[in-house]
Design a protein around this motif. Structure first.
Motif, short mmCIF file in Angstrom:
data_model
loop_
_atom_site.label_atom_id
_atom_site.label_comp_id
_atom_site.label_asym_id
_atom_site.label_seq_id
_atom_site.Cartn_x
_atom_site.Cartn_y
_atom_site.Cartn_z
N PHE A 25 108.36 78.42 50.24
CA PHE A 25 107.97 79.83 50.09
C PHE A 25 106.70 79.93 49.24
O PHE A 25 105.75 80.63 49.59
N ILE A 26 106.71 79.23 48.10
CA ILE A 26 105.61 79.40 47.14
C ILE A 26 104.31 78.77 47.65
O ILE A 26 103.27 79.42 47.69
N PHE A 27 104.40 77.51 48.05
CA PHE A 27 103.15 76.79 48.31
C PHE A 27 102.73 76.79 49.78
O PHE A 27 101.57 76.58 50.08
N ASN A 35 103.72 79.40 51.76
CA ASN A 35 103.74 80.83 52.13
C ASN A 35 104.67 81.12 53.30
O ASN A 35 104.40 82.00 54.13
N LEU A 36 105.79 80.39 53.35
CA LEU A 36 106.82 80.68 54.35
C LEU A 36 107.42 82.06 54.08
O LEU A 36 107.65 82.42 52.92
N ALA A 37 107.65 82.81 55.12
CA ALA A 37 108.41 84.06 54.99
C ALA A 37 109.63 83.99 55.89
O ALA A 37 109.54 83.50 57.02
N CYS A 38 110.78 84.41 55.36
CA CYS A 38 112.03 84.40 56.13
C CYS A 38 112.46 85.82 56.42
O CYS A 38 112.47 86.66 55.52
N SER A 72 119.39 77.39 53.81
CA SER A 72 119.08 76.77 52.52
C SER A 72 117.72 76.09 52.62
O SER A 72 117.54 75.17 53.41
N LEU A 73 116.78 76.58 51.81
CA LEU A 73 115.40 76.10 51.94
C LEU A 73 114.81 75.75 50.58
O LEU A 73 115.09 76.43 49.59
N PRO A 74 113.98 74.70 50.52
CA PRO A 74 113.29 74.39 49.27
C PRO A 74 112.39 75.57 48.88
O PRO A 74 111.66 76.08 49.74
N THR A 75 112.47 75.99 47.63
CA THR A 75 111.67 77.15 47.18
C THR A 75 110.17 76.88 47.35
O THR A 75 109.40 77.80 47.57
#
Lengths: 401, 401
Positions: free
Chosen positions: B314-316, B318-321, B308-311
């Motif tokens: 990803f957006i700001f 640039n995390l990739a899972c 469970s990750l804060p969106t």
């Protein structure tokens, strides 16, 4: 009139409007500025402290721009949208921070920020060395947070793109954020071919509607999720007219039977791209519809819940999750790549494959006083904050009389 | 003795052991099989229905293998680990399903599955056309779920890799799952250079310990998260001896001060790789330590909670899972690529950079009866199920007398 002069007017005027700015804006103790009457010229919608836009925004007059320095142009803004992210920037909760507009106030401890990130400008004058632009050309901003809620601005050539001919003002004013977000998300993650399927939520948003249309133009099939609402059938019809293959409410998504339905729709073909601007529980359900080796790309989180996914989707179905932010795209790409994307989107618009967003134009008239204009913009932002607008609002800040 | 014959023995014998198999295993109504005495030869640890390994496993004798067909080899298994995933496969909750071993029972409605995915075998005989292997060579399995809890097996050449010389039995028996998982996660996602930092949780697991050692060999710095426990200082020391740069408990991770500490450790350098086998809340906290453009790779979910990750990450940022599954890696790669990886890992082991896992060998002796061997293996699995073993258990199933 110097820009310090304008700044002084702001310092003197703002404290007169109760509930607005006076706490954040303090005169320097050794104040050498003096007030002056409002001159004919330009106007911008500005703030000097973060907070509720309905409380911190002001209309701010400033004089005609001086002739443009080399490699810059003076532009007149024709239309500039009020995007949800613009609100977050003013609130101070957005990662991209604007720089103070030093042409409006040079006092470092009293920054003035102009609202707006996206906008359409018309070239009024070009500086030395400018060859790719001429008077009356249309340009859009690709520098983030450049302050577009204004009647005029001097811009660096590297921060703008020339708009191809044949677009409406509304199309051009909204071409740099939502359509490229939709286009790039459809192209940068999964390698899709005609007939492939994608899922997306928040499908009725500006990005969602662009996704539907660009996907339809490319021959991709879309399964589109929306919130249930009174006029849901009307909205479904609207999205289907844009090219949506299926439109489904989150309530229907929560029903286990949807999975079998989706399988029938796709003929069992793996869905390899999901687009998310909601997060929370319904996005977990949407992710479960994805097939092997799929990409889930997030560009928003309207539920304000985290993105929560079973780890098994990553390990055993090879799901990859990414984020997309058009601001990052622009900062990573060359001017040629930006121009190329703009051309592609403009062509889709001219071909009738990508429509104007539903919008209304909100004009700050040139004869209004700054006080009246300030009230008007604050009232508008208050209504936007309460979700009173279904349509995209495009701001037109006229030159002052 | 034919394999149908072995099958018949199993059908006849299993129902005699109370609480085990008799419900799932039903004799065909037109049973033409007959019982027969146990013959000298081989033995496998088998099951015919999914469930608690302590209830569904049995020892099953079968005769000497016939001479190997072309392009196959007969191997004798020396050691085969009992990995956590093996338990899940037997329980029926793992996505990779074994095929029934038709050499043990050809009756289609009575499948027999041999437990075990990973293992070290010694070549006893080669079939026609086999040039790359000879008698006494060591091989490991790269075909998933090939049934390694056995004394012997006939294997296709394409399903095995020859083991480079110079490894211990325990190293070779455990070289195909955990070390390559660690190695590939360190190499396939972020482009790391010497001095770069990574974070990982479950750092005391077999993969985690391999990550620490391979990272240390490559000059990467590791921040390793573990559960708090009575002997936590001992465990920290052990992991530091393996090469861990820092070892931190999840309790310490929950403390806000850790963020500043990590910044001091890394000198503010972005951490661009996170490895996760836990998920749940502590993984959300770990993900927040990652810098821009980072990759979070999951290979397990010991918390049984979602990821469970804060969106916004990803957006700001640039995390990739992603997920990693060594089984998929093998099925996507050529024999040459598999061999290459095995060589790399074997070299690390020979150089003392990748140690034997902490282990103990559990032997099913050749003179034991199947009934006694079955009891022994079920008791072992019951103890493993209760978490009574800190060490990796390596199974040695001897030929029967």
């Amino acid at each position: 009139m110097s820009s310090v002069h304008s700044c002084a007017r702001a310092l003197a005027r703002w404290p007169q409007r109760p509930g607005q700015l006076q706490h954040a804006w303090r005169l320097p103790s050794n104040n050498t500025f003096s007030t002056s009457p409002v001159l004919a010229g330009n106007r911008a919608i500005v703030y000097n402290t973060n907070g509720d836009p309905a409380r911190v925004l002001s209309a701010f007059s400033f004089p005609e721009l001086p002739p443009p320095p080399p490699n810059t142009a003076n532009i007149r803004f024709l239309l500039a949208p009020i995007n949800p992210a613009d609100i977050n920037v003013i609130e101070g909760v957005y990662p991209a921070k604007p720089e103070p507009d030093v042409s409006l106030c040079q006092a470092k401890d009293h920054p003035i920020f102009v609202g707006g990130n996206e906008g359409l400008g018309k070239v009024m004058d070009i500086g030395e060395g400018v060859v790719d632009l001429q008077k009356d050309d249309w340009v859009v901003m690709t520098k983030a947070q450049s302050g577009t809620w204004s009647s005029a601005k001097n811009v660096a050539l590297s921060d703008v793109l020339k708009v191809p001919k044949g677009l409406s003002e509304a199309q051009a004013a909204t071409i740099t954020v939502n359509p490229p977000t939709a286009y790039n998300m459809l192209h940068d993650f999964a390698q899709l071919a005609e007939g492939d399927w994608i899922v997306q939520n928040g499908a009725n948003g500006a990005v969602g509607q662009a996704v539907i249309q660009i996907a339809a133009a490319k021959g991709y099939k879309t399964i589109n999720f929306i919130r249930d609402r009174d006029d849901v059938e009307l909205l479904k019809q609207h999205l289907e007219l844009l090219g949506a293959t299926h439109v489904v409410t989150y309530d229907e998504l929560s029903d286990k039977s949807l999975r079998a339905k989706v399988k029938t729709w796709t003929g069992g073909k793996d869905i390899r791209l999901g687009l998310n601007c909601v997060s929370g529980k319904t996005t977990t359900l949407m992710a479960r519809l994805l097939g092997n080796n799929a990409h889930l790309v997030s560009y928003g989180a309207m539920s304000k819940e985290p993105l929560s996914l079973p780890t098994s989707l990553f390990i055993f179905k090879n799901l990859a999750c990414h984020g997309f932010w058009q601001t990052r795209w622009y900062s990573n790409k060359s001017l040629e790549q930006r121009q190329e994307l703009l051309k592609t989107l403009a062509a889709l618009m001219r071909d009738g494959k990508l429509r104007d967003p539903d919008h209304e134009v909100f004009t700050i008239g040139g004869t209004e006083s700054d006080v009246s204009a300030s009230e008007k913009i604050c009232n508008l932002l208050a209504r936007l904050g309460q979700g009173m607008y279904g349509k995209k609002v495009l701001l037109r800040v006229e030159e002052t009389a």
